[in-house]
Design a protein around this motif. Sequence first.
Motif, PDB file in Angstrom:
ATOM      1  N   GLN A 114       0.839  -1.186   0.000  1.00 25.76           N
ATOM      2  CA  GLN A 114       0.000   0.000   0.000  1.00 25.76           C
ATOM      3  C   GLN A 114       0.880   1.244   0.000  1.00 25.76           C
ATOM      4  O   GLN A 114       1.655   1.468   0.928  1.00 25.76           O
ATOM      5  CB  GLN A 114      -0.917  -0.039   1.231  1.00 25.76           C
ATOM      6  CG  GLN A 114      -1.800  -1.290   1.252  1.00 25.76           C
ATOM      7  CD  GLN A 114      -2.336  -1.594   2.629  1.00 25.76           C
ATOM      8  OE1 GLN A 114      -3.439  -1.199   2.980  1.00 25.76           O
ATOM      9  NE2 GLN A 114      -1.557  -2.311   3.435  1.00 25.76           N
ATOM     10  N   ALA A 129       4.531   5.317  -8.317  1.00 26.87           N
ATOM     11  CA  ALA A 129       3.538   4.253  -8.466  1.00 26.87           C
ATOM     12  C   ALA A 129       3.830   3.402  -9.707  1.00 26.87           C
ATOM     13  O   ALA A 129       3.613   2.180  -9.701  1.00 26.87           O
ATOM     14  CB  ALA A 129       2.140   4.850  -8.548  1.00 26.87           C
ATOM     15  N   THR A 133       4.531  -0.548  -9.896  1.00 25.02           N
ATOM     16  CA  THR A 133       3.854  -1.432 -10.842  1.00 25.02           C
ATOM     17  C   THR A 133       4.857  -2.347 -11.548  1.00 25.02           C
ATOM     18  O   THR A 133       4.555  -3.514 -11.836  1.00 25.02           O
ATOM     19  CB  THR A 133       3.063  -0.602 -11.863  1.00 25.02           C
ATOM     20  OG1 THR A 133       2.115   0.215 -11.174  1.00 25.02           O
ATOM     21  CG2 THR A 133       2.318  -1.506 -12.843  1.00 25.02           C
ATOM     22  N   GLY A 145      -1.913  -1.363  -3.553  1.00 26.35           N
ATOM     23  CA  GLY A 145      -2.935  -0.529  -2.932  1.00 26.35           C
ATOM     24  C   GLY A 145      -2.355   0.820  -2.607  1.00 26.35           C
ATOM     25  O   GLY A 145      -1.167   1.096  -2.856  1.00 26.35           O
ATOM     26  N   VAL A 146      -3.185   1.689  -2.068  1.00 27.63           N
ATOM     27  CA  VAL A 146      -2.715   2.977  -1.571  1.00 27.63           C
ATOM     28  C   VAL A 146      -3.274   3.153  -0.170  1.00 27.63           C
ATOM     29  O   VAL A 146      -4.155   2.403   0.271  1.00 27.63           O
ATOM     30  CB  VAL A 146      -3.149   4.150  -2.479  1.00 27.63           C
ATOM     31  CG1 VAL A 146      -2.474   4.060  -3.828  1.00 27.63           C
ATOM     32  CG2 VAL A 146      -4.670   4.195  -2.633  1.00 27.63           C
ATOM     33  N   LEU A 154      -6.319   9.390  -6.201  1.00 31.88           N
ATOM     34  CA  LEU A 154      -6.668   8.022  -6.553  1.00 31.88           C
ATOM     35  C   LEU A 154      -7.190   7.945  -7.982  1.00 31.88           C
ATOM     36  O   LEU A 154      -6.827   7.029  -8.746  1.00 31.88           O
ATOM     37  CB  LEU A 154      -7.722   7.482  -5.579  1.00 31.88           C
ATOM     38  CG  LEU A 154      -8.232   6.062  -5.838  1.00 31.88           C
ATOM     39  CD1 LEU A 154      -7.096   5.058  -5.915  1.00 31.88           C
ATOM     40  CD2 LEU A 154      -9.244   5.653  -4.768  1.00 31.88           C
ATOM     41  N   VAL A 164      -4.560  -0.172  -8.990  1.00 35.29           N
ATOM     42  CA  VAL A 164      -4.828  -0.030  -7.564  1.00 35.29           C
ATOM     43  C   VAL A 164      -6.059  -0.860  -7.191  1.00 35.29           C
ATOM     44  O   VAL A 164      -7.128  -0.692  -7.787  1.00 35.29           O
ATOM     45  CB  VAL A 164      -5.069   1.445  -7.192  1.00 35.29           C
ATOM     46  CG1 VAL A 164      -5.415   1.583  -5.706  1.00 35.29           C
ATOM     47  CG2 VAL A 164      -3.841   2.282  -7.525  1.00 35.29           C
ATOM     48  N   ASN A 167      -7.695   1.069  -1.081  1.00 36.40           N
ATOM     49  CA  ASN A 167      -7.281   2.315  -0.445  1.00 36.40           C
ATOM     50  C   ASN A 167      -7.564   2.164   1.039  1.00 36.40           C
ATOM     51  O   ASN A 167      -8.711   1.962   1.446  1.00 36.40           O
ATOM     52  CB  ASN A 167      -8.056   3.510  -1.018  1.00 36.40           C
ATOM     53  CG  ASN A 167      -7.541   4.854  -0.502  1.00 36.40           C
ATOM     54  OD1 ASN A 167      -6.487   4.935   0.125  1.00 36.40           O
ATOM     55  ND2 ASN A 167      -8.292   5.917  -0.772  1.00 36.40           N
ATOM     56  N   VAL A 191     -12.394  -0.529  -6.486  1.00 40.44           N
ATOM     57  CA  VAL A 191     -11.343  -0.394  -5.476  1.00 40.44           C
ATOM     58  C   VAL A 191     -11.959  -0.708  -4.114  1.00 40.44           C
ATOM     59  O   VAL A 191     -13.025  -0.191  -3.782  1.00 40.44           O
ATOM     60  CB  VAL A 191     -10.738   1.024  -5.475  1.00 40.44           C
ATOM     61  CG1 VAL A 191      -9.735   1.187  -4.332  1.00 40.44           C
ATOM     62  CG2 VAL A 191     -10.082   1.321  -6.819  1.00 40.44           C
TER      63      VAL A 191
END
Length: 336
Positions: A114, A129, A133, A145-146, A154, A164, A167, A191
Amino acid sequence: MTLPLPASGLVRGCWQLSRGHGPEWSRERAFAALDEAATRPGPLFLDCADIYTGAEQLLGDWLAARPASAGQVVVFTKFVPDLDALSTIDRSYVRDIVLRSRDRLGVEALELVQFAWWDLSQPGWLRAAEWLTELAEEGVVRNIGVTNFDRGALTALLDAGIPVVSNQVQYSLLDRRPQRGMTDLCLQRSVTLLAYGALAGGLLSDSAGAPAPSRSLVKYRLIADEVGGRAVLERARAALAEVAARHRSTMADVAVAYALRQPAVGAVIVGLSRRGRAVGARRLRLEPGDERSLEAAVPQEVPGEVFELERDRGGPHGRIMRYNLNREGSGWVRGE
């Protein structure tokens, strides 16, 4: 990418295991708490972070000491770059920290990483990000995830093709900021929300005495102040107690059931303390009337979007954060 989620809806948070969070946990106490949590039916889901001091290594040691149980444990972690490093992060920075997490945990691949970014006004988070990936494409990371990303950030990640799947945000009876568009976005873009803070550091749970002093307790008392302070907190506790009595359950189970009931929420993160481990003895399903009575007890809302108050480093929520701990390989960012 498909994120595995617990049938119980519960992920056990490991922030309390980090040094500096509050009263120190010995290795023996931590192992005992993990052993107890692992006795519940189904796989044990754990949530930690690269900056929870010592937590990843401790979990890796515990997993190594319990090889027969390793297949029944799913660990989520985080990638939290230092605030001072945001302008200079490169591919090797991302790779080194993620591989360090994998080595600490002693796993073949990280189930969920995350991604957090302290200051969204500083460019570079989309590029970071993308490098994350790449690690997913290599098989180092299974899911991306974030945590604490707002709607705009997002959306930008998703529009850029970053896969993603989740969250992680604060979501509780006291803090309903995700209802301001985040849940709609997550439902639209597939998500999952992972909710932390459902017990507000113990403030929303059954307790014979005050919760033990900790960083999370400071954090959640500030949230309570945003919605009316002690008077509103007591009303919330009374409402939880009333619903719990009706269902022959506990305040903590009701607080967690409330968060689980919210749209897009796939799991709730509760700590490994004795209070947290007691949650979920049975799966409680609230009625719409229960939810209405709970929300009526907390009519005032925390202002702003998800994590907006916390991003103000000069404000009370931001001043309690520690922003540059990955260079030391430890620290904390949020959570239960």
